[in-house]
Design a protein around this motif. Structure first.
Motif, PDB file in Angstrom:
ATOM      1  N   MET A   1       0.913  -0.999  -0.134  1.00  0.00           N
ATOM      2  CA  MET A   1      -0.329   0.419  -0.150  1.00  0.00           C
ATOM      3  C   MET A   1       0.531   1.701  -0.451  1.00  0.00           C
ATOM      4  O   MET A   1       1.466   1.502   1.127  1.00  0.00           O
ATOM      5  N   SER A   2       1.555   1.581  -0.507  1.00  0.00           N
ATOM      6  CA  SER A   2       1.692   3.345  -0.506  1.00  0.00           C
ATOM      7  C   SER A   2       0.876   4.961  -0.738  1.00  0.00           C
ATOM      8  O   SER A   2      -0.779   4.512  -1.052  1.00  0.00           O
ATOM      9  N   THR A   3       1.574   5.886   0.385  1.00  0.00           N
ATOM     10  CA  THR A   3       0.954   6.279   0.739  1.00  0.00           C
ATOM     11  C   THR A   3       0.677   7.113  -0.378  1.00  0.00           C
ATOM     12  O   THR A   3       1.590   8.140  -1.636  1.00  0.00           O
ATOM     13  N   PRO A   4      -0.979   8.026  -1.413  1.00  0.00           N
ATOM     14  CA  PRO A   4      -1.052   9.453  -2.124  1.00  0.00           C
ATOM     15  C   PRO A   4      -0.614  10.264  -2.160  1.00  0.00           C
ATOM     16  O   PRO A   4      -0.251   9.859  -0.773  1.00  0.00           O
ATOM     17  N   ALA A   5      -0.464  10.775  -3.392  1.00  0.00           N
ATOM     18  CA  ALA A   5       0.394  12.041  -2.886  1.00  0.00           C
ATOM     19  C   ALA A   5      -1.034  12.942  -3.264  1.00  0.00           C
ATOM     20  O   ALA A   5      -1.452  13.108  -3.864  1.00  0.00           O
ATOM     21  N   ASP A   6      -1.014  14.556  -2.587  1.00  0.00           N
ATOM     22  CA  ASP A   6      -2.406  15.260  -2.216  1.00  0.00           C
ATOM     23  C   ASP A   6      -3.138  14.891  -1.859  1.00  0.00           C
ATOM     24  O   ASP A   6      -4.162  15.273  -2.816  1.00  0.00           O
ATOM     25  N   LEU A 205     -10.341   1.999   3.973  1.00  0.00           N
ATOM     26  CA  LEU A 205     -10.047   0.879   2.525  1.00  0.00           C
ATOM     27  C   LEU A 205     -11.193   0.763   1.610  1.00  0.00           C
ATOM     28  O   LEU A 205     -12.203   0.584   2.096  1.00  0.00           O
ATOM     29  N   MET A 206     -10.859   0.592   0.888  1.00  0.00           N
ATOM     30  CA  MET A 206     -12.057   0.665  -0.410  1.00  0.00           C
ATOM     31  C   MET A 206     -10.750  -0.449  -1.818  1.00  0.00           C
ATOM     32  O   MET A 206      -9.920  -0.978  -1.908  1.00  0.00           O
ATOM     33  N   GLY A 312      -2.742   8.227   5.147  1.00  0.00           N
ATOM     34  CA  GLY A 312      -2.959   8.175   6.756  1.00  0.00           C
ATOM     35  C   GLY A 312      -2.177   6.927   6.745  1.00  0.00           C
ATOM     36  O   GLY A 312      -2.059   6.139   7.731  1.00  0.00           O
ATOM     37  N   PHE A 313      -2.881   5.996   5.788  1.00  0.00           N
ATOM     38  CA  PHE A 313      -2.722   4.454   5.681  1.00  0.00           C
ATOM     39  C   PHE A 313      -1.786   4.098   5.475  1.00  0.00           C
ATOM     40  O   PHE A 313      -1.629   2.328   4.444  1.00  0.00           O
ATOM     41  N   GLN A 317       1.545   1.337  10.163  1.00  0.00           N
ATOM     42  CA  GLN A 317       0.765   1.536  10.242  1.00  0.00           C
ATOM     43  C   GLN A 317      -0.580   0.376  10.096  1.00  0.00           C
ATOM     44  O   GLN A 317      -1.169  -0.313  10.832  1.00  0.00           O
ATOM     45  N   ALA A 318      -0.756  -0.033   8.813  1.00  0.00           N
ATOM     46  CA  ALA A 318      -1.419  -1.293   8.651  1.00  0.00           C
ATOM     47  C   ALA A 318      -1.157  -2.656   9.317  1.00  0.00           C
ATOM     48  O   ALA A 318      -1.797  -3.076  10.091  1.00  0.00           O
TER      49      ALA A 318
END
Length: 377
Positions: A1-6, A205-206, A312-313, A317-318
């Motif tokens: 899981m990568s953290t999205p930008a903006d 989560l989606m 933030g996830f 954190q996961a």
């Protein structure tokens, strides 16, 4: 899981062959002899060195007599044994995995979204496009569920929200609650649920249809206790007899989506979705797999193929959250559907009207740690 930008949702793609990647956590569950066990993450060390004996038995040390030998013949000398080579040293074991820290003892609310996007576009890409441009995308929330995680992490509470519930969507106005995903991605869908219940959603989560099938197949299938027998009205029209069914990804998706086969339609569908989530959690926690730090990290890595998460996830954190559920009692998981006040039509759409008094009581129970009064096993 990568953290999205903006604030864009992110996560790796949902396509792929589940059979080509069998994660280590898979077998950790298999110790309990599940039908399709998960791949165990263990160290295998095999080393063998053949060593000649420096002293053989007395019979072996003497020349062998044959029928053609004469007494005067000189015995054939026995070759001197060659000492064996010194075996190589065994490889040093790898260092133990770094521990996973425990979460602070505080409750948490997680919103789970099941996207109904079609046409091969991953839900994460459509949501990212909406967040970046403000342009609506053709996806809605087929599943909406608030998962309340108490501070002790020993049980969970599942609060399903019927997708046809007519609510006020921030900056949009009156609409079915599931259309918030279409207009504003996971951020707007999360904000709409928070406003309705008066709570804070800590993480979202989606998962889309394709990603769901990959995850279930990656688990080797799921054992689901079907309460009402039915035949699906979509795709393969799978037949579900009453009782325990072992479902692959396609069958699990049809089980979770079906509503036309039931007299109460979406209400039975959300109950079935809760049954499915309980079955997945039972598989993940079987055999104490979540006590294994390496298995937890492998689980998070595998799930990243298919999940879209809030910014933030991140994977750390996961992993911390998954590890915190290692003592979860799946038989204590409570469930409920957010109350409604009847059905009707608005602008030609069949909708469910919210029971605002009942919803306020559920929201207060979530804030005050009393949700067990409403969501029961």
């Amino acid at each position: 899981m990568s953290t999205p930008a903006d604030s864009d949702p992110s996560g790796p793609g949902s396509s792929g062959n589940p059979g080509s990647h069998r994660p280590a956590w898979l077998a950790a569950l298999g110790r309990r002899r599940w039908i399709a066990a998960l791949v165990v993450l263990a160290l295998v060390v095999a080393a063998g060195v053949a060593v000649f004996s420096l002293s053989r038995g007395s019979k072996e040390a003497q020349p062998a007599a044959t029928q053609t030998q004469s007494p005067s013949e000189t015995p054939t000398p026995t070759p001197t044994p060659t000492p064996s080579e010194t075996p190589p040293p065994a490889p040093a074991p790898p260092p133990p995995p770094a521990p996973i820290p425990d979460l602070p003892a505080a409750p948490m609310n997680i919103l789970v979204i099941g996207s109904d996007i079609r046409g091969g576009t991953p839900a994460r890409d459509a949501a990212a496009h909406t967040a970046a441009t403000g342009e609506p995308q053709d996806q809605r929330a087929d599943t909406l569920m608030v998962v309340h995680v108490p501070a002790d992490r020993r049980n969970l509470y599942l609060i399903s929200i019927n997708r046809d519930t007519w609510v006020d969507i921030p900056s949009v106005g009156g609409a079915k609650i599931n259309s918030a995903l279409q207009y504003g991605g996971i951020d707007l869908q999360t904000a709409t649920v928070q406003q309705l219940l008066g709570i804070t959603i800590d993480h979202t989560l989606m998962l889309d249809f394709g990603g769901f099938k990959i995850l279930v197949d990656g688990l080797g299938g799921i054992d689901v206790n079907v309460p009402i027998p039915f035949q699906a009205s979509v795709e393969t029209q799978h037949v579900f007899p009453q009782g325990m069914n072992h479902l692959d990804g396609q069958a699990a998706l049809e089980f979770s989506r079906e509503r036309y086969a039931f007299s109460d339609g979406d209400f039975q569908r959300v109950r079935d979705q809760q049954i499915m989530l309980r079955a997945i959690l039972a598989r993940l926690t079987a055999g104490g797999a979540l006590n294994d730090v390496n298995a937890v990290r492998s689980l998070v890595d595998f799930a990243s193929c298919c999940l879209t998460v809030d910014r933030g996830f991140d994977p750390v954190q996961a992993a911390i959250l998954a590890y915190s559920l290692r003592n979860l009692d799946v038989n204590a998981i409570g469930g409920m559907t957010l109350p409604t006040a009847g059905s009707g039509f608005i602008a030609g759409q069949s909708v469910l009207f919210p029971d605002y008094g009942g919803i306020a009581a559920v929201g207060a129970a979530l804030r005050e740690g009393r949700i067990g009064d409403f969501a029961r096993p």
